[in-house]
Design a protein around this motif. Structure first.
Motif, PDB file in Angstrom:
ATOM      1  N   ILE A 211       1.853  22.763  -9.460  1.00 12.35           N
ATOM      2  CA  ILE A 211       1.868  23.948 -10.315  1.00 12.35           C
ATOM      3  C   ILE A 211       2.361  25.125  -9.492  1.00 12.35           C
ATOM      4  O   ILE A 211       2.409  25.073  -8.260  1.00 12.35           O
ATOM      5  CB  ILE A 211       0.474  24.248 -10.898  1.00 12.35           C
ATOM      6  CG1 ILE A 211      -0.549  24.497  -9.785  1.00 12.35           C
ATOM      7  CG2 ILE A 211       0.014  23.119 -11.815  1.00 12.35           C
ATOM      8  CD1 ILE A 211      -1.909  24.929 -10.278  1.00 12.35           C
ATOM      9  N   LEU A 212       2.736  26.205 -10.180  1.00 11.38           N
ATOM     10  CA  LEU A 212       3.202  27.390  -9.481  1.00 11.38           C
ATOM     11  C   LEU A 212       2.092  28.002  -8.652  1.00 11.38           C
ATOM     12  O   LEU A 212       0.931  28.047  -9.070  1.00 11.38           O
ATOM     13  CB  LEU A 212       3.736  28.413 -10.481  1.00 11.38           C
ATOM     14  CG  LEU A 212       5.103  28.102 -11.112  1.00 11.38           C
ATOM     15  CD1 LEU A 212       5.425  29.138 -12.177  1.00 11.38           C
ATOM     16  CD2 LEU A 212       6.200  28.061 -10.057  1.00 11.38           C
ATOM     17  N   ILE A 213       2.455  28.488  -7.492  1.00 14.59           N
ATOM     18  CA  ILE A 213       1.466  29.066  -6.583  1.00 14.59           C
ATOM     19  C   ILE A 213       0.836  30.323  -7.164  1.00 14.59           C
ATOM     20  O   ILE A 213      -0.370  30.540  -7.069  1.00 14.59           O
ATOM     21  CB  ILE A 213       2.123  29.390  -5.221  1.00 14.59           C
ATOM     22  CG1 ILE A 213       2.596  28.109  -4.539  1.00 14.59           C
ATOM     23  CG2 ILE A 213       1.168  30.163  -4.315  1.00 14.59           C
ATOM     24  CD1 ILE A 213       3.420  28.343  -3.281  1.00 14.59           C
ATOM     25  N   ASN A 368      -2.334  18.427 -27.945  1.00 16.40           N
ATOM     26  CA  ASN A 368      -1.466  18.463 -26.774  1.00 16.40           C
ATOM     27  C   ASN A 368      -2.284  18.774 -25.534  1.00 16.40           C
ATOM     28  O   ASN A 368      -2.453  19.923 -25.158  1.00 16.40           O
ATOM     29  CB  ASN A 368      -0.385  19.525 -27.008  1.00 16.40           C
ATOM     30  CG  ASN A 368       0.727  19.421 -26.006  1.00 16.40           C
ATOM     31  OD1 ASN A 368       0.590  18.757 -24.987  1.00 16.40           O
ATOM     32  ND2 ASN A 368       1.827  20.085 -26.285  1.00 16.40           N
ATOM     33  N   GLU A 369      -2.785  17.752 -24.857  1.00 18.10           N
ATOM     34  CA  GLU A 369      -3.640  17.947 -23.699  1.00 18.10           C
ATOM     35  C   GLU A 369      -3.009  17.409 -22.413  1.00 18.10           C
ATOM     36  O   GLU A 369      -3.696  17.161 -21.440  1.00 18.10           O
ATOM     37  CB  GLU A 369      -4.990  17.254 -23.934  1.00 18.10           C
ATOM     38  CG  GLU A 369      -5.731  17.792 -25.150  1.00 18.10           C
ATOM     39  CD  GLU A 369      -6.991  16.999 -25.451  1.00 18.10           C
ATOM     40  OE1 GLU A 369      -7.323  16.100 -24.662  1.00 18.10           O
ATOM     41  OE2 GLU A 369      -7.633  17.284 -26.460  1.00 18.10           O
ATOM     42  N   GLU A 370      -1.710  17.203 -22.436  1.00 21.44           N
ATOM     43  CA  GLU A 370      -1.067  16.598 -21.287  1.00 21.44           C
ATOM     44  C   GLU A 370      -0.994  17.572 -20.122  1.00 21.44           C
ATOM     45  O   GLU A 370      -1.091  18.771 -20.292  1.00 21.44           O
ATOM     46  CB  GLU A 370       0.343  16.105 -21.648  1.00 21.44           C
ATOM     47  CG  GLU A 370       1.420  17.181 -21.657  1.00 21.44           C
ATOM     48  CD  GLU A 370       1.482  17.937 -22.950  1.00 21.44           C
ATOM     49  OE1 GLU A 370       2.509  18.576 -23.186  1.00 21.44           O
ATOM     50  OE2 GLU A 370       0.513  17.910 -23.723  1.00 21.44           O
ATOM     51  N   HIS A 371      -0.783  17.002 -18.918  1.00 22.12           N
ATOM     52  CA  HIS A 371      -0.464  17.856 -17.786  1.00 22.12           C
ATOM     53  C   HIS A 371       0.835  18.587 -18.115  1.00 22.12           C
ATOM     54  O   HIS A 371       1.786  17.996 -18.603  1.00 22.12           O
ATOM     55  CB  HIS A 371      -0.276  17.013 -16.525  1.00 22.12           C
ATOM     56  CG  HIS A 371      -1.509  16.348 -16.038  1.00 22.12           C
ATOM     57  ND1 HIS A 371      -2.664  17.033 -15.787  1.00 22.12           N
ATOM     58  CD2 HIS A 371      -1.775  15.051 -15.743  1.00 22.12           C
ATOM     59  CE1 HIS A 371      -3.584  16.195 -15.347  1.00 22.12           C
ATOM     60  NE2 HIS A 371      -3.081  14.992 -15.321  1.00 22.12           N
ATOM     61  N   PHE A 372       0.877  19.869 -17.807  1.00 25.66           N
ATOM     62  CA  PHE A 372       2.114  20.618 -18.042  1.00 25.66           C
ATOM     63  C   PHE A 372       3.104  20.255 -16.942  1.00 25.66           C
ATOM     64  O   PHE A 372       2.858  20.486 -15.769  1.00 25.66           O
ATOM     65  CB  PHE A 372       1.833  22.117 -18.039  1.00 25.66           C
ATOM     66  CG  PHE A 372       3.072  22.949 -18.195  1.00 25.66           C
ATOM     67  CD1 PHE A 372       3.783  22.929 -19.389  1.00 25.66           C
ATOM     68  CD2 PHE A 372       3.537  23.726 -17.151  1.00 25.66           C
ATOM     69  CE1 PHE A 372       4.927  23.693 -19.544  1.00 25.66           C
ATOM     70  CE2 PHE A 372       4.680  24.500 -17.297  1.00 25.66           C
ATOM     71  CZ  PHE A 372       5.382  24.472 -18.489  1.00 25.66           C
ATOM     72  N   TYR A 373       4.235  19.670 -17.332  1.00 22.18           N
ATOM     73  CA  TYR A 373       5.186  19.189 -16.338  1.00 22.18           C
ATOM     74  C   TYR A 373       6.432  20.057 -16.281  1.00 22.18           C
ATOM     75  O   TYR A 373       7.534  19.588 -16.022  1.00 22.18           O
ATOM     76  CB  TYR A 373       5.574  17.728 -16.613  1.00 22.18           C
ATOM     77  CG  TYR A 373       5.608  16.918 -15.343  1.00 22.18           C
ATOM     78  CD1 TYR A 373       6.607  17.122 -14.400  1.00 22.18           C
ATOM     79  CD2 TYR A 373       4.618  15.998 -15.058  1.00 22.18           C
ATOM     80  CE1 TYR A 373       6.632  16.422 -13.219  1.00 22.18           C
ATOM     81  CE2 TYR A 373       4.638  15.278 -13.884  1.00 22.18           C
ATOM     82  CZ  TYR A 373       5.656  15.485 -12.966  1.00 22.18           C
ATOM     83  OH  TYR A 373       5.671  14.785 -11.789  1.00 22.18           O
ATOM     84  N   GLY A 374       6.286  21.345 -16.543  1.00 20.18           N
ATOM     85  CA  GLY A 374       7.415  22.253 -16.456  1.00 20.18           C
ATOM     86  C   GLY A 374       7.515  22.901 -15.088  1.00 20.18           C
ATOM     87  O   GLY A 374       7.200  22.289 -14.067  1.00 20.18           O
ATOM     88  N   ASN A 375       7.982  24.137 -15.057  1.00 23.41           N
ATOM     89  CA  ASN A 375       8.115  24.904 -13.825  1.00 23.41           C
ATOM     90  C   ASN A 375       6.848  24.770 -12.976  1.00 23.41           C
ATOM     91  O   ASN A 375       5.744  25.005 -13.486  1.00 23.41           O
ATOM     92  CB  ASN A 375       8.341  26.376 -14.195  1.00 23.41           C
ATOM     93  CG  ASN A 375       8.739  27.229 -13.026  1.00 23.41           C
ATOM     94  OD1 ASN A 375       9.074  26.742 -11.955  1.00 23.41           O
ATOM     95  ND2 ASN A 375       8.688  28.539 -13.234  1.00 23.41           N
ATOM     96  N   PRO A 376       6.959  24.283 -11.740  1.00 22.54           N
ATOM     97  CA  PRO A 376       8.108  24.197 -10.843  1.00 22.54           C
ATOM     98  C   PRO A 376       8.794  22.823 -10.793  1.00 22.54           C
ATOM     99  O   PRO A 376       9.503  22.534  -9.825  1.00 22.54           O
ATOM    100  CB  PRO A 376       7.462  24.488  -9.490  1.00 22.54           C
ATOM    101  CG  PRO A 376       6.118  23.816  -9.600  1.00 22.54           C
ATOM    102  CD  PRO A 376       5.678  24.036 -11.027  1.00 22.54           C
ATOM    103  N   ASN A 377       8.587  21.980 -11.790  1.00 21.51           N
ATOM    104  CA  ASN A 377       9.050  20.596 -11.733  1.00 21.51           C
ATOM    105  C   ASN A 377      10.207  20.342 -12.693  1.00 21.51           C
ATOM    106  O   ASN A 377      10.465  21.137 -13.599  1.00 21.51           O
ATOM    107  CB  ASN A 377       7.888  19.658 -12.062  1.00 21.51           C
ATOM    108  CG  ASN A 377       6.642  20.007 -11.274  1.00 21.51           C
ATOM    109  OD1 ASN A 377       6.670  20.037 -10.050  1.00 21.51           O
ATOM    110  ND2 ASN A 377       5.544  20.306 -11.975  1.00 21.51           N
ATOM    111  N   VAL A 378      10.877  19.222 -12.492  1.00 22.86           N
ATOM    112  CA  VAL A 378      11.935  18.797 -13.405  1.00 22.86           C
ATOM    113  C   VAL A 378      11.778  17.302 -13.683  1.00 22.86           C
ATOM    114  O   VAL A 378      11.196  16.566 -12.885  1.00 22.86           O
ATOM    115  CB  VAL A 378      13.349  19.061 -12.840  1.00 22.86           C
ATOM    116  CG1 VAL A 378      13.626  20.542 -12.732  1.00 22.86           C
ATOM    117  CG2 VAL A 378      13.557  18.364 -11.491  1.00 22.86           C
TER     118      VAL A 378
END
Length: 449
Positions: A211-213, A368-378
């Protein structure tokens, strides 16, 4: 664009199919378990429109005899696991009309129109047992052209399997016989069997993503996203491969593939466009097809999920400051891990879990309870080896085919150009605030190579 006069019906197999509860493999019911959208565009048909619709429905009913899992429904069983009820409940068929010509779509972005041309799935308000596993929409335009929008449950079929279904349906619709029946039995991937070992090997891809710092996960998931299609010429693809392979060593048996080079370029560009701090952890997620990696290999036309989700991690400073070949090698190292032993270790790891739902990106029954896989990831999915073009239902091949609406920040799909000239297209979803900078850097960095 306005889409109107929608009508709905359920298309069921044309004859009695095997009525059974089909055990799903662990690879079927982890990772992405939502529906995967695709869309095909066709010029006008020489036949009467009602004839076109009836031919599509009749051939769909016929092909579902062979691909009968797509006519079933899912249900939850103990341990948060899913089961496939082959009850012939049918596929949902939607008829619709649009008030513009196909040519007019050229001025619109995919995200502006695809959601009207591909039927959506209401995971929040419809119970899991009621959701069709195949939902499709045929939309006619004022010019006589039409689109075929598909949403196929990822639990039932991965990309290879879904395209096998589309190909065989098109053959039957043209009046030709089935070419290759699907191999339905998931037992070959030990569906329903106990684990072979109780040893718990750690698999990094099942950990929560970075996750973002300095930002909250919740704040990031609320940011608006947009979709773009980035085209790379054959020359640009070759330029990336050459740059990646400049730093290869004599120990490497082969140079980096276009997937490895393009994925590395996408990852580096995303870190730059998002303006990450050098110490920011970041991940690239992708999947590997295991059909030929199993021993023995899986049967031809295995129908189900024969992919494992993988992840490669690093820090943004590491990804940006090192050569493209370095980043490509990180991706290569993870791909090379996937063999028969590794796939079985993934299956055993998942079989040993008391509760499997935590390893999904979406739990349809609870929101929608998933891990958020956006910024900082692709996420970079390859369709480069898939036969995505040439779906001729009897009125000619499509004039355009595309992934559907993907609204998750950082998601991307790489597909080869339709003309077979070595070009590729990257379908990318990114936060609006980062998209323009990404596009600028994406091409600028290639030109500077």
């Amino acid at each position: 664009m306005r889409v109107f006069n929608k009508s709905y019906c359920m298309v069921k197999p044309s004859d009695q199919t095997r009525s059974t509860k089909l055990a799903l493999s662990e690879l079927d019911q982890t990772g992405v378990i939502t529906h995967v959208p695709t869309i095909y565009f066709y010029k006008h048909s020489p036949e009467d429109w009602l004839t076109v619709l009836q031919t599509l429905k009749t051939s769909l009913s016929s092909i579902l005899l062979h691909f009968f899992p797509l006519a079933g429904r899912l249900s939850l069983i103990d341990g948060g696991r899913l089961e496939l009820n082959c009850n012939a409940a049918g596929a949902q068929f939607v008829e619709a009309y649009a008030d513009i010509k196909l040519l007019d779509l050229d001025t619109l972005l995919p995200s502006q129109v695809y959601h009207q041309l591909i039927p959506s799935i209401d995971y929040q308000n419809i119970t899991l047992e009621e959701i069709p596993l195949l939902v499709l929409q045929v939309t006619r335009f004022t010019c006589g052209g039409f689109t075929l929008g598909l949403n196929i449950s990822h639990v039932v079929a991965d990309g290879q399997s879904a395209l096998h279904f589309v190909s065989e349906w098109a053959r039957v619709c043209r009046g030709e016989p089935l070419e290759t029946p699907p191999y339905i039995d998931r037992k070959i991937l030990r569906a329903g069997d106990p684990p072979r070992t109780l040893e718990m090997i750690h698999h990094e891809q099942f950990d929560p993503p970075p996750i973002l710092i300095d930002q909250s996960d919740e704040k990031e998931r609320e940011r608006a996203t947009t979709v773009t299609m980035l085209k790379l010429t054959a020359t640009q693809v070759e330029t990336l491969k050459i740059k990646a392979n400049e730093s290869t060593t004599s120990e490497m048996s082969r140079g980096f593939t276009r997937y490895e080079a393009i994925s590395a370029h996408i990852w580096r560009t995303s870190c730059k466009a998002r303006n990450h701090k050098p110490e920011q952890p970041t991940a690239l997620a992708f999947c590997v097809d295991v059909r030929t990696k199993m021993r023995p290999p899986l049967p031809q036309k295995y129908f189900g999920n024969a992919i494992v989700n993988m992840i490669v991690t690093g820090c943004s400073g590491e990804i940006i400051s090192n050569p493209l070949g370095y980043v490509s090698s990180k991706i290569r190292d993870v791909i090379n891990k996937v063999d028969d032993e590794y796939v079985n270790s993934v299956i055993d790891f998942l079989k040993n879990q008391e509760e499997l739902s935590m390893f999904r990106e979406l739990i349809p029954t609870s929101g929608n309870e998933e891990h958020f896989y956006g910024n900082p990831n692709v996420g970079v999915i390859s369709w480069l080896s898939l036969p995505i073009y040439g779906a001729d239902f009897g009125w000619g091949k499509e004039i355009h085919m595309s992934p559907g609406t993907h609204e998750s920040d950082g998601d991307s799909v790489i597909l080869h150009g339709k003309d077979g000239d070595g070009s590729v297209v990257v379908a990318l979803c990114l936060q609006v605030r980062h998209m323009e900078e990404f596009k600028k850097l994406f091409y600028h960095d290639i030109d500077m190579i």
